[in-house]
Scaffold this motif. Structure first.
Motif, short mmCIF file in Angstrom:
data_model
loop_
_atom_site.label_atom_id
_atom_site.label_comp_id
_atom_site.label_asym_id
_atom_site.label_seq_id
_atom_site.Cartn_x
_atom_site.Cartn_y
_atom_site.Cartn_z
N ARG A 270 -22.25 5.32 42.33
CA ARG A 270 -21.36 4.99 41.21
C ARG A 270 -21.07 3.49 41.22
NH1 ARG A 270 -15.43 5.53 41.72
NH2 ARG A 270 -14.48 5.55 39.64
N ARG A 283 -27.90 1.35 42.88
CA ARG A 283 -27.51 2.75 42.77
C ARG A 283 -28.42 3.62 43.65
NH1 ARG A 283 -24.22 4.61 38.72
NH2 ARG A 283 -24.82 3.03 37.17
N GLU A 875 -15.69 11.52 35.19
CA GLU A 875 -16.54 10.46 34.66
C GLU A 875 -17.91 11.06 34.38
OE1 GLU A 875 -14.61 6.53 36.89
OE2 GLU A 875 -16.69 7.12 37.30
N ASN A 877 -21.71 10.25 32.21
CA ASN A 877 -22.53 9.25 31.54
C ASN A 877 -22.64 9.53 30.04
OD1 ASN A 877 -25.54 8.38 30.65
ND2 ASN A 877 -24.72 6.93 32.16
N LEU A 878 -22.85 8.47 29.27
CA LEU A 878 -22.93 8.60 27.81
C LEU A 878 -23.99 9.62 27.39
CD1 LEU A 878 -21.76 5.64 28.45
CD2 LEU A 878 -22.60 5.04 26.19
N LYS A 879 -25.15 9.57 28.04
CA LYS A 879 -26.23 10.47 27.68
C LYS A 879 -25.84 11.93 27.94
CE LYS A 879 -31.07 11.58 28.75
NZ LYS A 879 -30.77 13.01 29.01
N ASN A 888 -15.29 10.92 24.49
CA ASN A 888 -14.31 10.42 25.46
C ASN A 888 -12.95 11.05 25.24
OD1 ASN A 888 -13.79 8.46 27.65
ND2 ASN A 888 -12.34 7.61 26.19
N THR A 909 -18.62 7.06 30.45
CA THR A 909 -18.78 5.74 31.05
C THR A 909 -20.16 5.59 31.68
OG1 THR A 909 -17.94 4.26 32.79
CG2 THR A 909 -17.69 6.61 33.17
N GLU A 910 -20.59 4.34 31.80
CA GLU A 910 -21.84 4.06 32.50
C GLU A 910 -21.60 3.77 33.98
OE1 GLU A 910 -23.35 0.98 29.70
OE2 GLU A 910 -25.07 2.34 29.52
N ARG A 911 -20.36 3.97 34.44
CA ARG A 911 -20.12 3.84 35.88
C ARG A 911 -20.97 4.83 36.67
NH1 ARG A 911 -14.54 2.63 34.37
NH2 ARG A 911 -13.96 4.82 34.47
N ALA A 913 -24.47 7.32 36.64
CA ALA A 913 -25.80 7.40 36.02
C ALA A 913 -25.97 8.75 35.34
CB ALA A 913 -26.88 7.21 37.08
N PRO A 914 -26.92 8.87 34.43
CA PRO A 914 -27.24 10.20 33.90
C PRO A 914 -27.57 11.14 35.05
CG PRO A 914 -28.36 8.50 32.63
CD PRO A 914 -27.75 7.81 33.81
#
Length: 976
Positions: A270, A283, A875, A877-879, A888, A909-911, A913-914
């Motif tokens: 993360r 990562r 949290e 990921n956007l995808k 959100n 968040t992109e904190r 990963a997918p």
């Protein structure tokens, strides 16, 4: 009292503004109102002009108000950094706190938690547990202390005396890393005298793999250097630590190092707040730590970057490690970890070419089913680079709670007596002598000598000791009673099964300043058999606490125990009276009057008893007097080295010259020897009496004909023995011709003993002061061990792996019929869930937030902190969010293979990963979508409640320590 700064009333010359602003403390104005009325950018005069009219007085002659004000120096009770706090107390009321700018550890800084710690001492709207309570008909009722102690004591004695289905082993006692050293020590003694080793505390589920892995590599299972020492590092690798949130004030030292050229690297699944401050971030797939570390070593060995002389002189078994490491070619590392060759090489090269370099970890490494292997691999990396035993190097292992280090050192471990003495007969005899009790009397308290010498159940597995079939347990009874003495149940995995275990118990007792999630979880499924006993906080008693760097600080009592609370040591003493062993419990400890004139063990005298017995790890030189002198004179200690610049303590005349702050253990010998403490472990560049050392000879002198002792020329500075040697005992001292340097009393005490059991400390004095040698010997660190299932650390896929294609290639362990008194499953679980990723395609990991601490009941009950973080969240990921039609700040269900599900808000968040989601572990008070507010005692529910991530976490334990797996499992997220 440590500090002498006192006033009575107020100076007649103090400014009207100062008097008016201080008046706000008594006339209550909340923070938001103050900020609204003052404005952050306003000057002092303008701010005063905005004060409410009832605070602004008309001009008149100054009046002297009655009452005394004094400053009590204490230490923050949250994380393990050890930030000092000056509490201002007026007429017994804690009115404000001041930063301690003289502290060499926190330099006056606080994080959000430390800055709001005074909330412990507030009576207005407090969410603390105020009176003893019992569950009656599913509702909480107030009871008196006398009634509570009688009923709890009678029920525990009934279980203990039940010859058919009971006995002392039918009880389980969960101690606390919030206890001070003295209370943790007393708790180990107390439960021992009850007759069982079934006790544990938070260290089991945060750093037990560290303690086991590191100790078995080179001697002591603790942080080798210090937060401050990072200022000497040229490269700092954070791997398994998000210090910016978990240990915020420690970042002072990290960022100072960075400003002076140190390269800061973060490798984490993360993108954390620590990563945001780093020079480099990469990562990694969660649960692949060993593969990454071996990938680094592959580049180090391939390029000849290892320290060959250091390895020859001070390390055993590195060649076998090399054989395993060279299998981890860059393509295999990428296949497992997801990291590119250039990324892994970059980290390896930076660590190798910027020495001394250090590695920092916390629970990101430890909380895995192969946690012991991960921490050992980190140690081996540092050994290969020659980084251990020097300023700026080492393994900086960040502990969690304020005294989890001390509670581990001297507290309720199920497999050892204080000081890691083990539980063999010789260890029991040593401690019985220190306690002033007869060994045979203690042995008679246990069901048998065999059970007295058998490690107890671990806190991570107590639920299985309730639910498991009796014939599968390695003790006669199942658990029937559990005592939570300062422990959060939501910090443990498999929460849904825990509720079932709570339901089945005969008795459940909570001793805590707050009711904790235990109260609500139990009341959700029970009608009776649960008691809540209000304990005082660490602000309401005196005692010592050990920071992560092994420095020990003395807390003054700030205020008297509030409400109807009692100190933990008073409660222990009163239960010891009920159980009939109060006399033995305090045989050599002074009993003093505490709250209400009731008896309790004296904390200073308890520390003296710890000093008399804990020779193994050097808890013997830190007398109360020396520690208190350090707290009074923080200004004389160097921030970078922690060493005192000199001067006398004005109160006692104690000469501080040469001491390291807090006398970081080991501080060998008695206080009179004046060992300065050990800032950096295993440092051969210093004399033993200057804080130096070498690796421990704890595993023999040879293995299969191969030397385990240090080579010629490898020794601590100034040592008369210039080669490797075994640990000190009376035979070795005589062979060396040094026996006659003992006085006659010391000879009598030392005859037939070794350095760990000589009550006089004479052998240590002669060996160390007279001859510069280490009492625990001088050996090589072990890159290969023979007492763990994996002699060389191996990558093993998590039990719930997102990569079924790798499970057969890197399988977990075979199932174990008996570990820590019960079976533990590995391959059965992994194989049964080999295809779980099809239904649960997301890796679920968990961690800390800056606003809260541990299980969170205490910090989520603090209004200032509650305002900062009001929702439990995931949290994502956007995808992954988009694929699920989730936006959100929407409610979702997080579901795991346990069939448990938790309802939380999203942070898209992109904190992360997918394929990975993150949840904080500080929340409780909801259970599978239901708010448990009505199951808390009235007025004692936390302000912020939310789902516990551990309601949904899955089965999985480290084979050596029973550490729980919290960092890598699988889940699915669906819209609520």
């Amino acid at each position: 009292m440590l500090l002498t700064r006192k006033t009575t009333g107020q100076s007649a010359t103090s400014s009207r503004l100062a008097r008016s602003v201080s008046g706000m403390l008594g006339k209550t104005i909340d923070r938001r109102t103050f900020l609204q009325r003052s404005g952050i950018a306003l000057g002092a005069g303008a701010a005063a002009s905005q004060l409410p009219f009832n605070i602004v007085d008309k001009a008149e002659a100054a009046q002297t108000t009655g009452g005394s004000t004094e400053v009590k120096r204490t230490v923050c009770t949250h994380c393990s950094v050890g930030c000092a706090v000056d509490a201002v107390v007026q007429n017994g009321v804690w009115i404000r706190q001041e930063p301690v700018f003289d502290s060499p550890i926190n330099l006056g800084a606080h994080c959000a938690k430390g800055a709001s710690i005074r909330e412990h001492g507030m009576t207005h709207d407090s969410h603390r547990l105020k009176t003893p309570m019992k569950l009656v008909g599913g509702k909480w009722q107030k009871v008196s202390w006398d009634q509570a102690l009688k009923e709890v004591g009678d029920k525990l004695l009934a279980i203990r005396n039940d010859k058919e289905k009971g006995g002392p082993d039918a009880t389980f006692w969960i101690g606390s890393s919030k206890h001070n050293n003295e209370q943790a020590y007393l708790f180990r003694k107390f439960v021992s005298m009850f007759g069982t080793n079934n006790m544990d505390h938070q260290a089991r589920i945060c750093h037990s793999t560290t303690v086991a892995g590191v100790a078995n590599t080179w001697g002591y299972g603790a942080m080798t250097n210090s937060y401050n020492d990072e200022q000497n590092s040229k490269c700092i690798l954070f791997f398994g630590s998000n210090a910016a949130e978990a240990h915020p004030v420690s970042m002072l030292h990290t960022l100072y190092a960075k400003e002076n050229g140190s390269k800061v690297i973060v490798v984490d699944p993360r993108f954390t707040r620590t990563a945001a401050k780093a020079d480099t971030y990469y990562r990694i797939r969660s649960g692949t730590d060993v593969a990454f570390l071996w990938g680094m070593l592959h580049h180090i060995f391939k390029n000849g970057w290892e320290d060959k002389q250091y390895i020859n002189d001070r390390v055993y078994g590195m060649e076998k490690v090399r054989e395993e490491v060279m299998k981890w070619t860059p393509d295999k590392v990428e296949e497992v970890t997801g990291m590119k060759e250039a990324e892994v090489r970059d980290v390896a090269e930076k660590m190798a070419k910027n020495r001394p370099s250090t590695i920092v970890w916390a629970m990101g490494q430890t909380q895995h089913t192969n946690g012991n292997a991960i921490v050992r691999a980190s140690c081996i990396l540092q050994l290969a680079l020659g980084n251990v035993g020097m300023a700026g190097g080492g393994c900086n292992i960040y502990r969690g709670h304020d005294n989890v280090q001390g509670a581990t050192d001297v507290g309720p471990n199920p497999d050892s007596l204080p000081g890691y003495y083990g539980i063999a007969a010789g260890s029991w005899r040593h401690w019985c002598s220190v306690w002033g009790v007869d060994y045979d009397w203690v042995k008679a308290q246990f069901p048998s000598q065999a059970m007295m010498e058998k490690p107890g159940i671990t806190v991570s597995r107590w639920i299985d000791a309730v639910l498991e079939k009796n014939e599968n347990l390695d003790q006669d009874p199942n658990l029937r009673a559990v005592v939570f003495w300062g422990h959060a149940p939501n910090s443990q995995t498999r929460g849904k099964e825990m509720v079932e275990a709570m339901k089945k118990l005969d008795l459940l007792v909570v001793v805590d300043p707050y009711p904790s999630a235990t109260a609500a979880m139990a009341a959700m499924v029970r009608q009776d058999g649960v008691y809540l006993l209000p304990a005082a906080t660490q602000m309401e008693c005196a005692g010592s606490a050990t920071a992560s760097n092994r420095s020990i600080q003395w807390r003054e009592k700030v205020i008297d125990p509030m409400f109807d609370s009692r100190t933990d040591h008073m409660i222990m003493y009163q239960l010891a009276e009920k159980f009939g062993f109060a006399k033995q419990f305090t045989a050599k400890i002074k009993v003093v009057k505490g709250k209400g004139g009731m008896d309790e063990p004296d904390m200073e005298d308890t520390l003296r008893e710890i000093n008399r017995g804990t020779w193994t790890i050097g808890y013997t030189g830190q007398s109360p007097e020396r520690l208190q002198a350090h707290m009074r004179n923080m200004h004389v200690f160097n921030v970078k080295t922690l060493r005192a610049k000199g001067g006398k303590d004005a109160k006692t005349g104690y000469l501080l010259d040469g001491d390291y702050f807090g006398l970081p253990w080991p501080c060998y010998g008695n206080a009179a020897l004046k060992h300065p403490g050990s800032p950096n472990l295993y440092d051969t560049s210093k004399h033993m009496m200057d804080g130096g050392g070498n690796f421990r000879a704890n595993f023999g002198v040879e293995k299969d004909g191969v030397n385990l002792l240090a080579e010629n020329g490898s020794h601590s500075k100034g040592a008369d023995l210039t080669t490797g040697y075994p640990e000190l005992d009376h035979v070795l001292l005589k062979k060396l011709g040094w026996w006659d340097e003992l006085n006659e009393d010391e000879k009598k005490a030392a005859e037939g003993k070794n350095w760990k059991t000589d009550p006089s400390g004479g052998m240590i004095r002669v060996f160390m002061k007279n001859h510069g040698c280490h009492p625990f010997g001088n050996a090589k660190a072990r890159a290969v061990v023979w007492n763990f299932p994996d002699g060389v650390p191996l990558h093993r896929e998590p039990l719930f792996s997102p990569r079924p294609d790798l499970i057969d290639k890197y399988p977990t362990h075979d199932d174990q019929k008996n570990r820590w008194r019960m079976p533990v499953l590995f391959k059965t679980v992994q194989q049964a869930n080999k295809d779980a990723v099809k239904s649960y395609p997301l890796i679920m990991t968990s961690g800390r937030l800056v606003e809260y601490e541990g299980g969170g009941d205490e910090t989520r009950s603090n209004p200032w902190l509650a305002e900062l973080q009001q929702e439990m969240f995931v949290e994502i990921n956007l995808k992954d969010a988009n694929d699920r039609g989730v936006k959100n700040n929407e409610y979702v269900w997080v579901q795991t293979p346990t069939k448990a599900r938790i309802k939380v808000k999203t942070q898209v968040t992109e904190r992360v990963a997918p394929g990975t989601v993150f949840l904080p572990f500080h929340f409780a008070g909801w259970f599978e979508g239901k708010d448990l507010l009505n199951h808390y005692p009235e007025g004692a529910a936390p302000i912020v409640r939310g789902e516990a991530v551990n309601t949904a976490t899955t089965y999985g334990y480290d084979i050596v320590t029973m550490m729980q797996e919290t960092k890598t499992t699988l889940c699915q997220v669906v819209k609520a």
